[in-house]
Write an enzyme that holds these catalytic residues in place. Structure first.
Site: not given
Ligand code: DX5
Ligand code: ZN
Length: 211
Positions: A32, A7, A171-172, A136
């Site tokens: 992403h 991402s 996410g995470g 998510m």
């Molecule tokens: C959050 C986004 C994610 C985010 C994930 O709203 O949709 O794509 O960039 O980032 P990390 O891996 O740092 O949680």
């Molecule tokens: Zn995302």
């Protein structure tokens, strides 16, 4: 094998082209792109121009566009020529089924994303019109948040319900939670912080592919 979609929200924003080149060289499968409108989520990010420029610079790269917008329908046509997949949220006020059909009409794979509070049962009727479900695993809006372990059961549930399309988690994600996500049926790992802050990117991607 789990595929990896870094991402770019977590990339160094002053050097986006280099940051994209870096993950391509390391073997990423998709990229992403989080699109936020400041209403659906309390943050702003990239728009269609950015996606167009990325596509121009890296035409082979599959862009996985995650629309965190109240009115995604207004923008789908702008993203579609450059996107591999376009994902909309189940929680938007518009008719989500129509939106998924529209994404298909525009020639892209249609994704459906669920915020943590949205149960998979609530989208059961939409699954036949969906190519991928983006679960998510944090509250959308920001990178770098802690992983919600309780979301893994949603992936398992989707498989139990007979969903045979792609399942993404966003996410995470880290090496710690990927094995459990894999066991539940994950296909694509969306990873921001863990990829862009990694000192051993190639190893990490090899590991993800080995799952
Ligand atoms: C959050 C986004 C994610 C985010 C994930 O709203 O949709 O794509 O960039 O980032 P990390 O891996 O740092 O949680
Ligand atoms: Zn995302």
């Amino acid at each position: 094998m789990i595929r990896i979609a870094p991402s770019i929200l977590a990339a160094d924003q002053m050097h986006i082209a280099d940051e994209i080149g870096r993950v391509i060289d390391a073997g990423c499968d998709l990229l992403h792109v989080d699109v936020m409108d400041g209403h659906f989520v309390p943050n702003l990010s990239f728009g269609p121009d950015m996606v167009r420029e990325i596509h121009k610079a890296f035409p082979e790269l599959k862009l996985d566009v995650h629309l965190m917008l109240d009115n995604p329908g207004r923008f789908i046509s702008a993203f579609a020529p450059c996107a591999y997949g376009i994902t909309v949220h189940a929680e938007i006020p518009d008719n989500v089924g129509d939106m998924l059909d529209f994404i298909h009409t525009e020639g892209c794979r249609a994704g459906l994303s669920l915020k943590p509070a949205t149960p998979v049962e609530s989208v059961m009727d939409l699954l036949p019109r969906t190519d991928m479900v983006l679960v998510m695993t944090v509250e959308p809006g920001f990178g770098g948040q802690p992983f919600r372990w309780d979301m893994i059961s949603k992936i398992r549930r989707l498989r139990q319900m007979g969903f045979s399309g792609l399942i993404e988690a966003d996410g995470g994600l880290t090496r710690d939670n990927l094995p459990a996500l894999h066991d539940a049926g994950l296909d694509i790992a969306v990873m921001g912080t863990a990829i862009y802050r990694s000192d051993h990117l190639k190893d990490d991607i090899l590991y993800i592919h080995s799952l």
